[in-house]
Design an enzyme around this catalytic site. Structure first.
Site, mmCIF file in Angstrom:
data_model
loop_
_atom_site.group_PDB
_atom_site.id
_atom_site.type_symbol
_atom_site.label_atom_id
_atom_site.label_comp_id
_atom_site.label_asym_id
_atom_site.label_seq_id
_atom_site.Cartn_x
_atom_site.Cartn_y
_atom_site.Cartn_z
ATOM 1 N N ARG A 1 3.518 11.417 20.418
ATOM 2 C CA ARG A 1 3.577 10.158 21.174
ATOM 3 C C ARG A 1 4.219 10.355 22.549
ATOM 4 O O ARG A 1 4.810 11.397 22.825
ATOM 5 C CB ARG A 1 4.305 9.114 20.330
ATOM 6 C CG ARG A 1 3.465 8.708 19.108
ATOM 7 C CD ARG A 1 4.243 7.877 18.129
ATOM 8 N NE ARG A 1 4.861 6.726 18.788
ATOM 9 C CZ ARG A 1 5.843 6.017 18.251
ATOM 10 N NH1 ARG A 1 6.340 6.346 17.054
ATOM 11 N NH2 ARG A 1 6.346 4.988 18.895
ATOM 12 N N ARG B 1 -23.656 -10.863 34.267
ATOM 13 C CA ARG B 1 -24.403 -10.254 33.160
ATOM 14 C C ARG B 1 -23.563 -9.322 32.285
ATOM 15 O O ARG B 1 -23.961 -8.935 31.212
ATOM 16 C CB ARG B 1 -25.634 -9.502 33.718
ATOM 17 C CG ARG B 1 -26.708 -10.438 34.246
ATOM 18 C CD ARG B 1 -27.740 -9.709 35.084
ATOM 19 N NE ARG B 1 -27.280 -9.478 36.457
ATOM 20 C CZ ARG B 1 -28.008 -8.885 37.403
ATOM 21 N NH1 ARG B 1 -29.214 -8.428 37.118
ATOM 22 N NH2 ARG B 1 -27.529 -8.719 38.619
HETATM 23 C C1 UD1 Z 1 -29.621 -5.252 44.761
HETATM 24 C C2 UD1 Z 1 -30.746 -5.274 45.805
HETATM 25 C C3 UD1 Z 1 -32.016 -4.701 45.162
HETATM 26 C C4 UD1 Z 1 -31.734 -3.299 44.656
HETATM 27 C C5 UD1 Z 1 -30.534 -3.292 43.716
HETATM 28 C C6 UD1 Z 1 -30.148 -1.878 43.397
HETATM 29 C C7 UD1 Z 1 -30.329 -7.210 47.219
HETATM 30 C C8 UD1 Z 1 -30.757 -8.568 47.555
HETATM 31 N N1 UD1 Z 1 -30.996 -6.623 46.225
HETATM 32 O O1 UD1 Z 1 -30.012 -6.124 43.693
HETATM 33 O O2 UD1 Z 1 -33.041 -4.660 46.118
HETATM 34 O O3 UD1 Z 1 -32.878 -2.805 44.005
HETATM 35 O O4 UD1 Z 1 -29.402 -3.920 44.317
HETATM 36 O O5 UD1 Z 1 -29.119 -1.808 42.424
HETATM 37 O O6 UD1 Z 1 -29.441 -6.656 47.853
HETATM 38 N N2 UD1 Z 1 -22.421 -8.361 46.065
HETATM 39 C C9 UD1 Z 1 -21.435 -8.837 46.892
HETATM 40 N N3 UD1 Z 1 -21.556 -10.110 47.393
HETATM 41 C C10 UD1 Z 1 -22.625 -10.905 47.128
HETATM 42 C C11 UD1 Z 1 -23.633 -10.389 46.264
HETATM 43 C C12 UD1 Z 1 -23.510 -9.119 45.750
HETATM 44 O O7 UD1 Z 1 -20.459 -8.155 47.190
HETATM 45 O O8 UD1 Z 1 -22.653 -12.036 47.646
HETATM 46 C C13 UD1 Z 1 -22.283 -6.980 45.529
HETATM 47 C C14 UD1 Z 1 -22.188 -6.903 44.021
HETATM 48 O O9 UD1 Z 1 -20.832 -6.899 43.617
HETATM 49 C C15 UD1 Z 1 -22.869 -5.568 43.712
HETATM 50 C C16 UD1 Z 1 -23.819 -5.374 44.863
HETATM 51 O O10 UD1 Z 1 -23.436 -6.271 45.882
HETATM 52 O O11 UD1 Z 1 -21.943 -4.499 43.727
HETATM 53 C C17 UD1 Z 1 -25.266 -5.647 44.468
HETATM 54 O O12 UD1 Z 1 -25.394 -6.962 44.000
HETATM 55 P P1 UD1 Z 1 -26.256 -7.324 42.732
HETATM 56 O O13 UD1 Z 1 -26.163 -8.778 42.495
HETATM 57 O O14 UD1 Z 1 -25.933 -6.419 41.607
HETATM 58 O O15 UD1 Z 1 -27.712 -7.001 43.315
HETATM 59 P P2 UD1 Z 1 -28.999 -6.616 42.495
HETATM 60 O O16 UD1 Z 1 -29.609 -7.856 41.935
HETATM 61 O O17 UD1 Z 1 -28.742 -5.514 41.569
HETATM 62 CA CA CA Z 2 -26.877 -4.446 40.884
#
Ligand code: UD1
Ligand code: CA
Length: 456
Positions: free
Chosen positions: A333, A16
């Site tokens: 600079r 996104r």
């Molecule tokens: C997640 C939570 C949601 C919460 C929100 C808060 C889950 C399923 N949902 O949603 O309940 O309200 O955060 O901000 O956890 N990431 C990985 N590996 C993966 C997927 C994600 O390392 O396979 C990391 C991403 O880089 C990120 C974090 O986990 O830093 C959260 O992932 P993201 O996809 O942003 O989750 P949200 O949809 O925001």
């Molecule tokens: Ca997130």
């Protein structure tokens, strides 16, 4: 005391953001968002910090260096799958584990500390950090029982219309009993709308098994902002900017308009210094006491002494002494070193040059690759001619020398101690101590010549 570990989730691509830079490396107030998270965790005295990396793994590791250990999540199958990757490093340890998302840079050490304390006090197996959101869209919602007991989390995309009305959200930060966490992760399934393994499902599974699951609610929703796109990035930047400004104001710095002043997370500023609007203090800049900076100055990775003024000017990777004035409209600079009581005036560019105490370049000059001693006066419009089209050459101007206006000093060249250069000279040879150099065509007056030209 209970051992404490941290797992930071930073493997997601951040689609996104629509960026070629990995999401967790996007800077907030000049520092990559994941580094804010790690630095706040480091403030807690945690035993081990494990960062889950995937997309851009090398860049993330390069950025954080030895602040963390790393595990690769090759495929991003969800937040539960991400945490599972840490099992080989910390899976068989006793203690408490805090899990934080790498995209929530505003979370403060104090809040994480309170969450851990709450978790340890209640004896819960899992504790979710929650907050009440004005607009909960996109976040997981906390489902509680009639008695207020936390039952589980439901993701936005899996929530019923009724569940979507809930404003208490999962901030994405949790505490777990470490062993219980890794045992329960094995039971998480991906039978949901996104087909992902959800970390918050661990809480639901534990609750169903009869274990105590708790929530700790923070009253500052802004702290929990998860940066998913650039609109939220700007929002986070503004919250963080204000937080940094408040810290400096509490330490005795006057900031005339905090909304129009940009200070990096790493900057240090002495008391009674005044920052005027439009000023940007970037990188690892250190500013002493009693300075006047701005309006509209940009200072990057530089050190400024005490009582110095930088008025509407740019200073990059340089050192500026005390009671020195720079500007208005000067450009310092990289690799320049201005001493104490120096004056750099309007429309002066200084590059990779040193100026000793009390030296002045007051107007319209270019000083490049130049060593200037103390008490030197460089007249208006002077140019150091440092480039021959292939190489750069050094100009040396020793103590107490005086350079007349509009001179060209063709490098390599040395103006020795106390020497004078006459205004309008082009200097190609060294000038010995206390000598006067005149390098210009002699003036000739042709008397009455204009009348002779005048034909009518
Ligand atoms: C997640 C939570 C949601 C919460 C929100 C808060 C889950 C399923 N949902 O949603 O309940 O309200 O955060 O901000 O956890 N990431 C990985 N590996 C993966 C997927 C994600 O390392 O396979 C990391 C991403 O880089 C990120 C974090 O986990 O830093 C959260 O992932 P993201 O996809 O942003 O989750 P949200 O949809 O925001
Ligand atoms: Ca997130």
């Amino acid at each position: 005391m209970t051992n404490t570990y941290a797992v930071v989730l930073a493997a997601g691509q951040g689609t996104r953001m629509k960026s070629s830079l990995y999401k967790v490396l996007h800077p907030v107030c000049g520092k990559p968002m994941v580094e804010h998270v790690i630095d706040h965790i480091r403030g807690l005295g945690i035993d081990r910090i494990v960062t889950i990396v995937g997309h851009g793994a090398e860049r993330v590791e390069e950025t954080l260096g030895e602040k963390s250990e790393y595990v690769l999540q090759e495929q991003q199958l969800g937040t539960a799958h991400a945490v599972q990757q840490a099992e080989k490093l910390i899976g068989d340890l006793d203690g408490t584990t805090i899990v934080v998302c790498g995209d929530t840079p505003l979370i403060r050490s104090e809040t994480m500390e309170a969450l851990i304390a709450h978790h340890n006090e209640t004896g819960a197996k899992a504790t979710i950090l929650t907050a009440n959101a004005d607009d909960p869209t996109g976040y997981g919602r906390i489902i509680r029982g009639d008695d207020g007991q936390v039952l589980r989390n439901v993701e936005q995309k899996d929530a019923t219309l009724e569940e979507q009305e809930i404003v208490e959200i999962n901030t994405g930060t949790y505490c777990f009993d470490n062993r219980v966490l890794f045992e329960t992760l094995k039971k998480v399934r991906n039978d949901n709308v996104q087909g992902e393994y959800y970390l918050p499902d661990v809480a639901g599974i534990l609750q169903a098994e009869g274990a105590l699951v708790s929530a700790y609610m923070t009253d500052d929703f802004s702290e929990t902002l998860g940066i998913n796109d650039r609109v939220i990035l700007a929002e986070a930047e503004s919250v963080m900017r204000r937080r940094i400004a408040d810290k400096h104001m509490r330490n005795g710095v006057t900031i005339i308009s905090p909304d129009h002043t940009y200070i990096s997370a790493a900057a240090e500023i002495g008391r009674d210094t005044i920052l005027q609007p439009g000023t940007m203090i970037e990188g690892h800049t250190v500013i002493g006491e009693n300075c006047l900076i701005g309006p509209n100055s940009q200072i990057v990775d530089s050190v400024i002494g005490e009582g110095t003024t930088v008025h509407s000017s740019v200073v990059l990777a340089s050192t500026v002494g005390s009671t020195t004035t720079v500007g208005p409209f000067a450009h310092i600079r990289p690799d320049s070193n201005l001493g104490d009581k120096v004056k750099i005036g309007n429309f002066v560019e200084v590059k990779k040059s040193t100026l000793g105490e009390g030296s002045k370049v007051s107007h319209l000059s270019y000083i490049g690759d130049t060593k200037i001693g103390s008490r030197v006066n460089v007249g208006c419009g002077t140019i150091t001619v440092n480039y021959d089209g292939t190489n750069k050459h050094i100009t040396t101007i020793e103590d107490d020398a005086f350079i007349g206006c509009n001179s060209n000093l063709i490098a390599p060249v040395t103006i020795e101690k106390g020497a004078y250069v006459a205004a309008g000279s082009t200097i190609t040879k060294n000038v010995p101590e206390h000598s006067l150099a005149i390098g210009r065509a002699r003036q000739e007056n042709k008397e009455g010549y204009v009348k002779k030209l005048n034909l009518n």
